[in-house]
Design a protein around this motif. Structure first.
Motif, PDB file in Angstrom:
ATOM      1  N   GLY A 283      -0.168   3.681 -12.533  1.00 20.80           N
ATOM      2  CA  GLY A 283       0.977   2.856 -12.662  1.00 20.80           C
ATOM      3  C   GLY A 283       1.689   2.585 -11.235  1.00 20.80           C
ATOM      4  O   GLY A 283       2.461   1.332 -11.517  1.00 20.80           O
ATOM      5  N   HIS A 284       1.722   3.117 -10.382  1.00 21.35           N
ATOM      6  CA  HIS A 284       2.437   3.204  -9.116  1.00 21.35           C
ATOM      7  C   HIS A 284       1.559   2.673  -8.192  1.00 21.35           C
ATOM      8  O   HIS A 284       2.105   2.376  -6.955  1.00 21.35           O
ATOM      9  CB  HIS A 284       3.201   4.234  -8.658  1.00 21.35           C
ATOM     10  N   VAL A 285       0.667   1.952  -8.471  1.00 22.44           N
ATOM     11  CA  VAL A 285      -0.281   1.306  -7.486  1.00 22.44           C
ATOM     12  C   VAL A 285       0.303  -0.231  -7.298  1.00 22.44           C
ATOM     13  O   VAL A 285       0.571  -0.830  -8.367  1.00 22.44           O
ATOM     14  CB  VAL A 285      -1.799   1.252  -7.837  1.00 22.44           C
TER      15      VAL A 285
ATOM     16  N   ARG B 194      11.333  -4.473  -8.574  1.00 22.29           N
ATOM     17  CA  ARG B 194      11.459  -3.069  -7.941  1.00 22.29           C
ATOM     18  C   ARG B 194      11.148  -1.940  -9.034  1.00 22.29           C
ATOM     19  O   ARG B 194      11.864  -2.090 -10.379  1.00 22.29           O
ATOM     20  CB  ARG B 194      13.013  -2.887  -7.519  1.00 22.29           C
ATOM     21  N   CYS B 195      10.583  -1.001  -8.655  1.00 22.85           N
ATOM     22  CA  CYS B 195      10.042   0.035  -9.817  1.00 22.85           C
ATOM     23  C   CYS B 195      11.012   1.300  -9.518  1.00 22.85           C
ATOM     24  O   CYS B 195      11.788   1.598  -8.495  1.00 22.85           O
ATOM     25  CB  CYS B 195       8.497   0.220  -9.190  1.00 22.85           C
ATOM     26  N   ARG B 196      10.844   2.005 -10.198  1.00 18.77           N
ATOM     27  CA  ARG B 196      11.615   3.164 -10.630  1.00 18.77           C
ATOM     28  C   ARG B 196      11.310   4.104  -9.589  1.00 18.77           C
ATOM     29  O   ARG B 196      12.157   5.311  -9.113  1.00 18.77           O
ATOM     30  CB  ARG B 196      11.486   4.009 -11.762  1.00 18.77           C
ATOM     31  N   CYS B 197      10.137   3.992  -9.005  1.00 18.68           N
ATOM     32  CA  CYS B 197       9.618   4.842  -7.789  1.00 18.68           C
ATOM     33  C   CYS B 197      10.344   4.416  -6.681  1.00 18.68           C
ATOM     34  O   CYS B 197      10.130   5.057  -5.508  1.00 18.68           O
ATOM     35  CB  CYS B 197       8.243   4.855  -7.662  1.00 18.68           C
ATOM     36  N   GLY B 198      10.833   3.235  -6.509  1.00 17.57           N
ATOM     37  CA  GLY B 198      11.344   2.738  -5.399  1.00 17.57           C
ATOM     38  C   GLY B 198      10.550   1.405  -4.696  1.00 17.57           C
ATOM     39  O   GLY B 198      11.271   0.743  -3.721  1.00 17.57           O
TER      40      GLY B 198
ATOM     41  N   GLY C 169       6.571  -4.014  -6.822  1.00 17.76           N
ATOM     42  CA  GLY C 169       5.547  -4.552  -7.670  1.00 17.76           C
ATOM     43  C   GLY C 169       4.252  -3.557  -7.908  1.00 17.76           C
ATOM     44  O   GLY C 169       3.146  -3.962  -7.939  1.00 17.76           O
ATOM     45  N   CYS C 170       4.912  -2.281  -8.380  1.00 19.90           N
ATOM     46  CA  CYS C 170       3.904  -1.583  -9.278  1.00 19.90           C
ATOM     47  C   CYS C 170       3.366  -2.165 -10.313  1.00 19.90           C
ATOM     48  O   CYS C 170       3.786  -3.020 -10.941  1.00 19.90           O
ATOM     49  CB  CYS C 170       4.730  -0.196  -9.368  1.00 19.90           C
ATOM     50  N   LEU C 171       2.151  -1.755 -10.656  1.00 18.02           N
ATOM     51  CA  LEU C 171       1.520  -2.163 -11.992  1.00 18.02           C
ATOM     52  C   LEU C 171       2.353  -2.022 -13.153  1.00 18.02           C
ATOM     53  O   LEU C 171       2.401  -2.851 -13.965  1.00 18.02           O
ATOM     54  CB  LEU C 171       0.171  -1.382 -12.074  1.00 18.02           C
TER      55      LEU C 171
HETATM   56 ZN   LIG Z   1       6.388   2.389  -9.160  1.00 23.76          ZN
END
Ligand SMILES: [Zn+2]
Length: 386
Positions: free
Chosen positions: A244-246, A254-258, A261-263
């Motif tokens: 998911g975070h690729v 912006r993803c929650r991981c920071g 464009g994460c999947l």
């Molecule tokens: Zn992510």
């Protein structure tokens, strides 16, 4: 290995072989087990007696051919030990109890946005669900407890290293839950929820011949479980399924991981809602565990969904995430963090819509099966007859 120890190990192995054979065939005679496993009838009878004394098998009624005296079948004991599975996910908690025959004895689902609550509060409620499940087991012994979590779980310690969608710190979830339910209870083991979902598909998906596959599960987060030759492939550090975070879009959301464009920001539930022009702050009311999807025309003050600006963009380049993801199978957490260069533990999640769908807790109890009869190893580790 000394002689007696080797003999004990061999007997434990054969107990696992016989138990798996019974699990695969249902009510089956001792003679049929012997034919299926290659063990002698006398050995099978002795092993079945031991499984019976352990409460794992029960009388399965009469079986026999047209000619000859009917034999007595044996089956898994539905009144024997049970497994308790728990899933902690982003927008729900669920706990279920399953008996040896695969019957669901108890199910409790609680919808909540767990991103907006302190992790201690979520763990308190999760432990309460586990305790409730153990009470529901009644007189049936609880063989094991498994918790599924949406995050990176180490292969070595089973510790939660990161759960960006929950914004939880590195946490010994197993220890936290075990402490909360009491030290006298079985120890809780923790697995990544996508890995358990893959095992659930492998064991109960009706296609046992498919021993090599990748199961991708998508809710708010996206994860994958990799099964190779019938075994879960975790990679060197246990993060093989972290899909998911690729990054799939260099200028994505912006993803929650920071990272950008994460999947999950392209194909996750929230991303799909955004692309459909639907509100993204509706919480768990969007869906239920039964999967009901409300009509968009029912949204207050809204007409038909309209495609957003982003939905007209080309889709993700799938070769890209695959290539990046596959390299993470053999690399440590630093690689995962590298996929998410601006990942930072202090990030706070936003209020966002939630659905609920598949339940990894269904696979949890299966991993929970541990019995002194085969050395305390989980049922999934019980050897198959060759
Ligand atoms: Zn992510």
């Amino acid at each position: 290995m000394t002689g007696p120890v080797r003999q004990q190990a061999m007997r434990e192995n054969n107990l696992g072989v016989v138990l798996r054979s019974i699990a695969e065939h249902g009510a089956v005679s001792r003679a049929a087990i012997a034919a299926a496993t290659g063990l002698t009838k006398a050995t099978v009878s002795s092993l079945v007696d031991e499984l019976d004394r352990a409460g794992l098998v029960a009388d399965g009624g009469a079986v026999g051919n047209v000619v000859g005296r009917p034999g007595q079948a044996v089956r898994l004991n539905p009144d024997g030990p049970v497994g308790v599975g728990l899933e902690i996910n982003i927008d729900y908690l669920v706990c279920c109890v399953v008996d040896l025959a695969g019957h669901q004895r108890h199910l409790e689902v609680r919808l909540a946005d767990n991103r907006t609550r302190p992790h201690g509060e979520v763990l308190d409620e999760a432990a309460e669900l586990l305790a409730q499940g153990m009470r529901a087991a009644g007189r049936q012994p609880v063989a094991g407890l498994v918790a599924a979590v949406p995050g990176l779980v180490t292969a070595q310690r089973g510790a939660l290293v990161a759960a960006p969608n929950l914004d939880w710190p590195e946490l010994e979830v197993a220890e936290e839950l075990t402490r909360r339910i009491g030290r006298s209870s079985p120890v809780v083991s923790v697995q990544n929820e996508a890995n358990l979902a893959a095992l659930g598909e492998f064991w109960f998906g009706g296609k046992p011949e498919l021993a090599d596959f990748i199961h991708v599960s998508g809710e708010i987060g996206i994860g994958a479980g990799v099964v190779v030759a019938g075994e879960l492939f975790r990679g060197r550090h246990g993060f093989a399924g972290e899909l998911g975070h690729v990054m799939v879009s260099v200028d994505g959301e912006r993803c929650r991981c920071g990272a950008l464009g994460c999947l999950e920001q392209v194909a996750g539930q929230e991303a799909i809602l955004r692309a459909a022009g639907l509100p993204t702050t509706t919480g768990t009311s969007l869906g239920t565990p039964e999967g009901r999807w409300p009509s968009s025309s029912n949204w207050p003050g809204r007409g038909s969904p309209r495609p957003s600006r982003r939905s007209s963009r080309p889709g993700p380049r799938w070769a890209w995430p695959w290539r990046a993801w596959s390299t993470c199978w053999t690399r440590p957490l630093s690689c995962w963090a590298a996929c998410s260069p601006s990942w930072r533990p202090g990030w706070r999640g936003r209020s966002a819509p939630n659905w609920t769908g598949g339940c990894s807790a269904r696979a949890g109890p299966i991993c929970a099966w541990r019995c002194p009869g085969w050395g305390g190893r989980p049922l999934c580790a019980a050897p198959r007859a060759r």
